[in-house]
Design a protein around this motif. Structure first.
Motif, PDB file in Angstrom:
ATOM      1  N   PRO A 152     -49.527 -36.836 -52.060  1.00 11.08           N
ATOM      2  CA  PRO A 152     -50.159 -37.775 -53.101  1.00 11.08           C
ATOM      3  C   PRO A 152     -51.658 -37.237 -53.565  1.00 11.08           C
ATOM      4  CG  PRO A 152     -50.314 -38.448 -50.714  1.00 11.08           C
ATOM      5  CD  PRO A 152     -49.491 -37.316 -50.746  1.00 11.08           C
ATOM      6  N   ALA A 153     -52.054 -36.176 -52.700  1.00 11.35           N
ATOM      7  CA  ALA A 153     -53.392 -35.624 -52.964  1.00 11.35           C
ATOM      8  C   ALA A 153     -53.683 -34.473 -51.961  1.00 11.35           C
ATOM      9  CB  ALA A 153     -54.453 -36.532 -52.912  1.00 11.35           C
ATOM     10  N   GLY A 154     -54.622 -33.611 -52.319  1.00 16.36           N
ATOM     11  CA  GLY A 154     -55.113 -32.458 -51.335  1.00 16.36           C
ATOM     12  C   GLY A 154     -55.449 -31.375 -52.092  1.00 16.36           C
ATOM     13  N   GLY A 155     -56.079 -30.560 -51.514  1.00  7.35           N
ATOM     14  CA  GLY A 155     -56.514 -29.084 -51.910  1.00  7.35           C
ATOM     15  C   GLY A 155     -57.961 -28.797 -51.575  1.00  7.35           C
ATOM     16  N   GLN A 156     -58.340 -27.613 -52.279  1.00  3.41           N
ATOM     17  CA  GLN A 156     -59.669 -27.155 -51.625  1.00  3.41           C
ATOM     18  C   GLN A 156     -60.789 -27.984 -52.396  1.00  3.41           C
ATOM     19  OE1 GLN A 156     -59.790 -23.439 -52.883  1.00  3.41           O
ATOM     20  NE2 GLN A 156     -58.746 -22.470 -51.126  1.00  3.41           N
ATOM     21  N   PRO A 157     -62.108 -28.279 -51.601  1.00  2.00           N
ATOM     22  CA  PRO A 157     -63.210 -29.069 -52.343  1.00  2.00           C
ATOM     23  C   PRO A 157     -63.384 -28.928 -53.572  1.00  2.00           C
ATOM     24  CG  PRO A 157     -63.749 -27.717 -50.410  1.00  2.00           C
ATOM     25  CD  PRO A 157     -62.535 -27.223 -50.600  1.00  2.00           C
ATOM     26  N   GLY A 158     -63.476 -27.900 -54.258  1.00  2.00           N
ATOM     27  CA  GLY A 158     -63.935 -27.711 -55.434  1.00  2.00           C
ATOM     28  C   GLY A 158     -62.805 -27.760 -56.650  1.00  2.00           C
ATOM     29  N   ALA A 159     -61.662 -28.041 -56.241  1.00  2.00           N
ATOM     30  CA  ALA A 159     -60.295 -27.850 -57.133  1.00  2.00           C
ATOM     31  C   ALA A 159     -59.901 -29.296 -57.296  1.00  2.00           C
ATOM     32  CB  ALA A 159     -59.334 -27.183 -56.289  1.00  2.00           C
ATOM     33  N   LYS A 160     -58.885 -29.243 -58.370  1.00  2.00           N
ATOM     34  CA  LYS A 160     -58.297 -30.501 -58.572  1.00  2.00           C
ATOM     35  C   LYS A 160     -57.555 -30.961 -57.550  1.00  2.00           C
ATOM     36  CE  LYS A 160     -58.347 -29.403 -63.596  1.00  2.00           C
ATOM     37  NZ  LYS A 160     -57.232 -29.006 -64.621  1.00  2.00           N
ATOM     38  N   GLN A 161     -57.248 -32.176 -57.413  1.00  2.00           N
ATOM     39  CA  GLN A 161     -56.332 -32.669 -56.126  1.00  2.00           C
ATOM     40  C   GLN A 161     -54.874 -32.410 -56.684  1.00  2.00           C
ATOM     41  OE1 GLN A 161     -56.626 -36.435 -54.470  1.00  2.00           O
ATOM     42  NE2 GLN A 161     -58.887 -36.347 -54.286  1.00  2.00           N
ATOM     43  N   THR A 162     -53.966 -32.036 -55.556  1.00  2.00           N
ATOM     44  CA  THR A 162     -52.590 -31.552 -55.962  1.00  2.00           C
ATOM     45  C   THR A 162     -51.733 -33.008 -55.995  1.00  2.00           C
ATOM     46  OG1 THR A 162     -52.077 -31.111 -53.410  1.00  2.00           O
ATOM     47  CG2 THR A 162     -52.770 -29.219 -54.760  1.00  2.00           C
ATOM     48  N   PHE A 163     -50.343 -32.861 -56.362  1.00  2.00           N
ATOM     49  CA  PHE A 163     -49.457 -33.868 -56.345  1.00  2.00           C
ATOM     50  C   PHE A 163     -48.250 -33.200 -56.562  1.00  2.00           C
ATOM     51  CE2 PHE A 163     -46.849 -36.649 -58.475  1.00  2.00           C
ATOM     52  CZ  PHE A 163     -46.816 -37.914 -57.876  1.00  2.00           C
ATOM     53  N   SER A 164     -47.570 -33.784 -55.538  1.00  2.00           N
ATOM     54  CA  SER A 164     -45.829 -33.099 -55.591  1.00  2.00           C
ATOM     55  C   SER A 164     -44.870 -33.984 -54.989  1.00  2.00           C
ATOM     56  CB  SER A 164     -45.884 -31.573 -55.113  1.00  2.00           C
ATOM     57  OG  SER A 164     -46.220 -31.621 -53.800  1.00  2.00           O
ATOM     58  N   PHE A 165     -43.787 -33.853 -55.142  1.00  2.00           N
ATOM     59  CA  PHE A 165     -42.691 -34.484 -54.442  1.00  2.00           C
ATOM     60  C   PHE A 165     -41.446 -33.851 -54.858  1.00  2.00           C
ATOM     61  CE2 PHE A 165     -42.713 -36.651 -58.524  1.00  2.00           C
ATOM     62  CZ  PHE A 165     -41.258 -36.889 -58.764  1.00  2.00           C
TER      63      PHE A 165
END
Length: 180
Positions: A152-165
């Motif tokens: 639902p979210a995640g990634g590096q501090p200066g990056a857009k949050q990831t999303f996948s399923f």
């Protein structure tokens, strides 16, 4: 031009507005290649699990933030060698679990993404819903899916949050060929 068929038997797609004002049009092809932005991914956000009447589903489109759609057959095979094969084997597909991996960036407030993200800690039937993918050529695949591997979210501090399923079809999905 509407009666002409392009290379590969694919009809040209009608170009539509690409801006909010509707004044511009986005290209639908580059040369003879259809562009992927025309693929339409939809998820039933009411958890409906009846593929026999998809008109009753509360569909939400997965588009904002989504930058990758990858289908996979996830085949099960029986691999055998026989004496008459002179050391070479055979492979037979005995089943499939057709699935789509959907990935991109998290858009909070997007109905489809919020629905999927809300399922991250669920198990069992609570992860099942309808999914429909309409490809750029107009063909469709749809059916009951199980939502798996939800990020639902995640990634590096200066990056857009990831999303996948990963959406795994339960049984054979329904396929509707493109109309000419």
């Amino acid at each position: 031009m509407a009666d002409e068929v392009t290379n590969g038997g694919v009809l040209p797609q009608v170009q539509g507005p690409s801006s909010v004002s509707g004044e511009e049009t986005a290209p639908t092809t580059i040369g003879k290649f259809l562009l992927n932005w025309q693929n339409k991914i939809e998820i039933a956000i009411d958890g409906l699990q009846n593929a026999d009447d998809i008109t009753k589903a509360n569909w939400a489109r997965l588009a904002a933030g989504i930058n990758n759609l990858t289908p996979a057959e996830n085949d099960t095979t029986a691999n055998d060698e026989y004496y008459d094969g002179e050391g070479f084997g055979t492979s037979d597909v005995t089943s499939k679990r057709y699935q789509f991996t959907v990935a991109g960036h998290r858009v909070y407030g997007d109905k489809a993404q919020d629905y999927i993200a809300s399922k991250m800690l669920e198990i069992g039937d609570n992860l099942k819903t309808l999914m429909r993918v309409t490809f750029a050529d107009g063909s469709q695949v749809y059916g009951v899916v199980t939502l798996t591997n939800i990020v639902p979210a995640g990634g590096q501090p200066g990056a857009k949050q990831t999303f996948s399923f990963v959406a795994v079809f339960n049984g054979k999905p329904k396929f509707v060929p493109a109309t000419k």
